[in-house]
Scaffold this motif. Structure first.
Motif, mmCIF file in Angstrom:
data_model
loop_
_atom_site.group_PDB
_atom_site.id
_atom_site.type_symbol
_atom_site.label_atom_id
_atom_site.label_comp_id
_atom_site.label_asym_id
_atom_site.label_seq_id
_atom_site.Cartn_x
_atom_site.Cartn_y
_atom_site.Cartn_z
ATOM 1 N N ALA A 28 0.840 -1.198 0.000
ATOM 2 C CA ALA A 28 0.000 0.000 0.000
ATOM 3 C C ALA A 28 0.872 1.243 0.000
ATOM 4 C CB ALA A 28 -0.920 0.003 1.210
ATOM 5 N N SER A 29 0.369 2.294 -0.640
ATOM 6 C CA SER A 29 1.087 3.559 -0.666
ATOM 7 C C SER A 29 1.149 4.148 0.743
ATOM 8 C CB SER A 29 0.361 4.532 -1.606
ATOM 9 O OG SER A 29 0.846 5.844 -1.398
ATOM 10 N N GLY A 30 2.316 4.622 1.119
ATOM 11 C CA GLY A 30 2.467 5.246 2.425
ATOM 12 C C GLY A 30 2.215 6.743 2.398
ATOM 13 N N ALA B 52 -10.544 -4.908 4.814
ATOM 14 C CA ALA B 52 -9.286 -5.340 4.182
ATOM 15 C C ALA B 52 -8.932 -4.422 3.022
ATOM 16 C CB ALA B 52 -9.417 -6.789 3.700
ATOM 17 N N THR B 53 -9.941 -4.088 2.211
ATOM 18 C CA THR B 53 -9.680 -3.279 1.030
ATOM 19 C C THR B 53 -9.301 -1.852 1.414
ATOM 20 O OG1 THR B 53 -11.324 -4.656 -0.048
ATOM 21 C CG2 THR B 53 -10.558 -2.761 -1.267
ATOM 22 N N GLN B 54 -9.848 -1.376 2.543
ATOM 23 C CA GLN B 54 -9.469 -0.032 2.993
ATOM 24 C C GLN B 54 -8.001 0.042 3.396
ATOM 25 O OE1 GLN B 54 -11.812 2.180 5.679
ATOM 26 N NE2 GLN B 54 -13.632 2.153 4.398
ATOM 27 N N MET B 55 -7.400 -1.103 3.702
ATOM 28 C CA MET B 55 -5.967 -1.099 4.047
ATOM 29 C C MET B 55 -5.104 -0.804 2.826
ATOM 30 S SD MET B 55 -5.380 -4.280 6.685
ATOM 31 C CE MET B 55 -3.598 -4.058 6.734
ATOM 32 N N PHE B 56 -5.697 -1.023 1.641
ATOM 33 C CA PHE B 56 -4.911 -0.861 0.428
ATOM 34 C C PHE B 56 -5.003 0.576 -0.078
ATOM 35 C CE2 PHE B 56 -4.449 -1.257 -4.286
ATOM 36 C CZ PHE B 56 -3.079 -1.412 -4.259
ATOM 37 N N ASN B 57 -4.060 1.395 0.316
ATOM 38 C CA ASN B 57 -3.978 2.758 -0.200
ATOM 39 C C ASN B 57 -3.289 2.727 -1.560
ATOM 40 O OD1 ASN B 57 -4.554 3.358 2.678
ATOM 41 N ND2 ASN B 57 -4.201 5.465 1.986
ATOM 42 N N PHE B 58 -4.019 3.185 -2.576
ATOM 43 C CA PHE B 58 -3.435 3.232 -3.916
ATOM 44 C C PHE B 58 -3.038 4.675 -4.224
ATOM 45 C CE2 PHE B 58 -8.098 2.976 -4.056
ATOM 46 C CZ PHE B 58 -8.426 4.191 -4.640
ATOM 47 N N PRO B 59 -1.986 4.857 -5.027
ATOM 48 C CA PRO B 59 -1.544 6.221 -5.333
ATOM 49 C C PRO B 59 -2.526 6.937 -6.262
ATOM 50 C CG PRO B 59 -0.185 4.604 -6.494
ATOM 51 C CD PRO B 59 -1.153 3.827 -5.660
ATOM 52 N N VAL B 60 -2.767 8.205 -5.980
ATOM 53 C CA VAL B 60 -3.591 9.021 -6.883
ATOM 54 C C VAL B 60 -2.838 10.315 -7.185
ATOM 55 C CG1 VAL B 60 -5.901 8.181 -6.348
ATOM 56 C CG2 VAL B 60 -4.880 9.880 -4.879
ATOM 57 N N ALA B 62 0.864 12.642 -7.476
ATOM 58 C CA ALA B 62 2.115 12.817 -6.740
ATOM 59 C C ALA B 62 1.886 12.963 -5.246
ATOM 60 C CB ALA B 62 2.841 14.052 -7.263
ATOM 61 N N GLY B 63 2.459 12.050 -4.483
ATOM 62 C CA GLY B 63 2.477 12.196 -3.041
ATOM 63 C C GLY B 63 1.144 12.058 -2.341
ATOM 64 N N THR B 64 0.157 11.540 -3.018
ATOM 65 C CA THR B 64 -1.162 11.393 -2.402
ATOM 66 C C THR B 64 -1.683 9.989 -2.666
ATOM 67 O OG1 THR B 64 -1.564 13.709 -2.963
ATOM 68 C CG2 THR B 64 -3.446 12.446 -2.180
ATOM 69 N N SER B 65 -2.397 9.459 -1.691
ATOM 70 C CA SER B 65 -2.990 8.137 -1.879
ATOM 71 C C SER B 65 -4.467 8.200 -1.528
ATOM 72 C CB SER B 65 -2.283 7.107 -0.991
ATOM 73 O OG SER B 65 -2.634 7.294 0.363
ATOM 74 N N GLY B 66 -5.131 7.097 -1.754
ATOM 75 C CA GLY B 66 -6.544 7.009 -1.394
ATOM 76 C C GLY B 66 -6.911 5.559 -1.209
ATOM 77 N N HIS B 67 -8.007 5.324 -0.518
ATOM 78 C CA HIS B 67 -8.476 3.948 -0.399
ATOM 79 C C HIS B 67 -9.982 3.914 -0.574
ATOM 80 C CE1 HIS B 67 -10.151 4.742 3.552
ATOM 81 N NE2 HIS B 67 -9.004 5.230 3.952
ATOM 82 N N LEU B 68 -10.463 2.720 -0.782
ATOM 83 C CA LEU B 68 -11.897 2.492 -0.919
ATOM 84 C C LEU B 68 -12.623 2.997 0.332
ATOM 85 C CD1 LEU B 68 -13.720 0.035 -2.673
ATOM 86 C CD2 LEU B 68 -13.754 -0.731 -0.320
ATOM 87 N N LEU B 69 -13.792 3.592 0.149
ATOM 88 C CA LEU B 69 -14.643 3.876 1.305
ATOM 89 C C LEU B 69 -15.613 2.708 1.520
ATOM 90 C CD1 LEU B 69 -15.440 7.673 0.792
ATOM 91 C CD2 LEU B 69 -13.510 6.597 1.950
ATOM 92 N N GLY B 70 -16.133 2.192 0.429
ATOM 93 C CA GLY B 70 -16.874 0.932 0.519
ATOM 94 C C GLY B 70 -18.384 1.056 0.567
ATOM 95 N N GLY B 71 -18.903 2.286 0.655
ATOM 96 C CA GLY B 71 -20.356 2.439 0.743
ATOM 97 C C GLY B 71 -21.079 1.918 -0.484
ATOM 98 N N ALA B 72 -20.525 2.189 -1.657
ATOM 99 C CA ALA B 72 -21.181 1.748 -2.887
ATOM 100 C C ALA B 72 -21.145 0.224 -3.004
ATOM 101 C CB ALA B 72 -20.506 2.386 -4.099
ATOM 102 N N LEU B 73 -20.012 -0.358 -2.666
ATOM 103 C CA LEU B 73 -19.883 -1.818 -2.712
ATOM 104 C C LEU B 73 -20.864 -2.468 -1.740
ATOM 105 C CD1 LEU B 73 -18.458 -4.406 -3.606
ATOM 106 C CD2 LEU B 73 -16.736 -3.988 -1.862
#
Lengths: 113, 230
Positions: A28-30, B52-60, B62-73
């Motif tokens: 995961a991105s930090g 579990a999926t919220q643990m996965f921060n994906f890059p969006v 430069a220098g910023t990440s985001g993760h699923l909120l999950g409400g739609a799912l």
């Protein structure tokens, strides 16, 4: 077509969740997330207070006292277990209480068509 | 998008706490009729998967990440009431066990990430059930759109709360623009994950996808009865 049982689906789903958490703990991105990034840029972050439970055993998605490479995965499994049991357990209790209350009308708790 | 302690003042945090408690109460009442041998474990799975999926921060960018909120799912899989409950459980566990999201901000986080997202998503799901062709592709597309819209709306709702009870004086237009901009990108990531997860469940058990019930043939046998167990 053979239908997957609910049990198989749920077990498979939980395994996928564990794999996702393990993957996330390693890759995961930090970087700060969207809110934290904006908060830092717009000046909101100055008011941020430390979390009261920041010394907890799983704080920050790290299991304290466990080797660094495994710590995030262990924390993830703990969180998966906690969320599954809390959500499932809460709803099980609600369901039981609901069916007790509606016991005199068969099927009264069902909203089904 | 977990709001920490200190971003919102005490009155606003108390107010969102009251709204969160009342909302969870309403969700429990509404969801009770939907609880059976299938939905209870499925809701547990949704909560665990969102966590579990919220643990996965994906890059969006430069220098910023985001993760699923999950409400739609969650809304797509188990409907809005159970869905909001599942995400609320995730937020409670994260705040208490993982020190993610402030304790005084728990109500705020439940309102923003459980209620706003599932409400927006379910609105889109209900609308598209009426207007789109009844195909699995429509359901997956709906899940994608619901996810991509729900995240920036939630970010905008945060800005709204901040305008009421924010602890610093910031230009709200700039805050709204920045929040919506970055969360639109995060929403695209969320949409990809949501569409993938929804299409996976649709492939094996379409009858378990709450947001796709209208797709099912009305032949009765196993599809529509909440009492049928397998």
């Amino acid at each position: 077509m053979t239908r997957l049982s609910v049990r198989t689906l749920v077990v498979t789903g939980v395994i996928v969740a564990v794999v996702v958490a393990a993957f996330a703990s390693l890759y995961a991105s930090g970087d700060p997330d969207g809110l934290n990034r904006v908060a830092a840029e717009e000046g909101l972050a100055d008011q941020e207070q430390a979390h009261d439970l920041e010394d907890g055993p799983f704080a920050g998605y790290e299991a304290s006292g466990i080797d660094e490479s495994l710590s995030g995965g262990v924390a993830g499994v703990a969180g998966i277990a906690a969320t599954f049991l809390l959500a499932g357990g809460l709803l099980l209790v609600v369901r039981r209480r609901g069916s007790d209350r509606d016991a005199d009308g068969p099927g009264a708790a069902s909203s089904g068509p | 998008m977990h709001v920490p302690d200190g971003f919102l003042d005490a009155p606003t945090s108390v107010a969102t706490g009251v709204v969160a408690l009342a909302g969870v109460g309403i969700c429990l009442r509404k969801a009770r009729a939907e609880l059976d041998e299938r939905t209870v474990p499925l809701a547990g799975l949704v909560a665990a998967f969102v966590f579990a999926t919220q643990m996965f921060n994906f890059p969006v960018g430069a220098g910023t990440s985001g993760h699923l909120l999950g409400g739609a799912l969650a809304a797509m899989l188990v409907g809005p009431w159970l869905g909001a409950l599942c995400v609320s459980v995730v937020l409670l566990v994260q705040a208490v066990l993982f020190a993610d999201g402030g304790l005084t901000a728990l109500g705020t986080n439940i309102v923003l990430m459980a209620f706003v997202t599932t409400a927006v998503a379910w609105g889109i799901i209900s609308l598209s059930a009426r207007v789109l062709p009844r195909t699995a592709a429509s359901a997956v597309g709906t899940a994608f759109v619901a996810a991509v819209v729900s995240v920036p709306v939630s970010a905008l709702a945060f800005t709204g709360l901040y305008s009421i009870g924010g602890t610093t004086d910031v230009p709200l237009g700039a805050l709204a623009g920045a929040m919506v901009g970055v969360h639109l990108l995060i929403g695209l990531g969320e949409a990809a994950i949501t569409a993938l997860a929804v299409s996976s469940v649709l492939a094996v058990r379409p009858d378990l996808v709450a947001g796709a019930r209208h797709l099912l043939p009305q032949d009765g046998d196993l599809a529509m009865s909440p009492r049928s167990v397998s």
